[in-house]
Scaffold this motif. Structure first.
Motif, mmCIF file in Angstrom:
data_model
loop_
_atom_site.group_PDB
_atom_site.id
_atom_site.type_symbol
_atom_site.label_atom_id
_atom_site.label_comp_id
_atom_site.label_asym_id
_atom_site.label_seq_id
_atom_site.Cartn_x
_atom_site.Cartn_y
_atom_site.Cartn_z
ATOM 1 N N GLU A 41 28.232 21.051 72.788
ATOM 2 C CA GLU A 41 29.024 20.881 71.563
ATOM 3 C C GLU A 41 28.355 21.507 70.337
ATOM 4 O O GLU A 41 29.020 21.962 69.411
ATOM 5 N N PRO A 70 27.628 26.479 70.039
ATOM 6 C CA PRO A 70 28.363 27.517 69.290
ATOM 7 C C PRO A 70 27.995 27.549 67.802
ATOM 8 O O PRO A 70 27.911 28.609 67.191
ATOM 9 N N GLU A 71 27.754 26.375 67.246
ATOM 10 C CA GLU A 71 27.368 26.309 65.825
ATOM 11 C C GLU A 71 26.029 27.007 65.594
ATOM 12 O O GLU A 71 25.897 27.828 64.678
ATOM 13 N N ALA A 98 24.601 29.226 67.585
ATOM 14 C CA ALA A 98 24.736 30.641 67.917
ATOM 15 C C ALA A 98 25.314 31.404 66.725
ATOM 16 O O ALA A 98 24.885 32.522 66.415
ATOM 17 N N GLY A 99 26.267 30.805 66.045
ATOM 18 C CA GLY A 99 26.834 31.422 64.842
ATOM 19 C C GLY A 99 25.803 31.547 63.732
ATOM 20 O O GLY A 99 25.743 32.561 63.028
#
Length: 123
Positions: free
Chosen positions: A23, A26-27, A29-30
């Protein structure tokens, strides 16, 4: 640049998934992508600013000479010791041995009866 092969990249992704969780991955990775873009833009801006300030001389600079990886102290010392003196240097000093062995440098003599020399600029 970082010298990471495919298997190492896969292992880093697996460790990232295990540590961060699916969860939050992705945050982060951005955020990593934004940081890489920011660093790349910073390098590009610094290069363009240097090019603007130097003007036409910027193209004449050999950037490889400033690469610290090329300086091997062992090689520099070896080359300095193996170089023969220039012919004009050898002609100026006829009493200097030519065998590659350096003559001892005479040490300056200090008379203990005289005061110690004082250099106001050095202190």
């Amino acid at each position: 640049m970082l010298d990471v092969n495919g298997w190492e990249l896969i292992m880093l992704a697996v460790v990232g998934i295990l540590v961060l969780g699916p969860e939050r991955l992705p945050e982060y990775a951005g955020k990593l992508a934004a940081m890489v873009r920011q660093v790349r833009n910073l390098a590009t801006n610094a290069r363009s600013q240097l090019k603007d300030q130097m003007g036409p001389e910027f193209e004449d600079v050999d950037w490889r000479q400033f690469d610290p990886r090329q300086y091997d102290p062992r090689r520099i010392v070896r080359e300095a010791l193996m170089d023969d003196p220039a012919p004009d240097e050898a002609a100026d000093e006829p009493d200097k041995p030519q065998s590659g062995v350096m003559a001892p440098v005479p040490q300056p003599f200090h008379d203990p009866a005289k005061p110690t020399p004082w250099d106001a600029d050095a202190t």
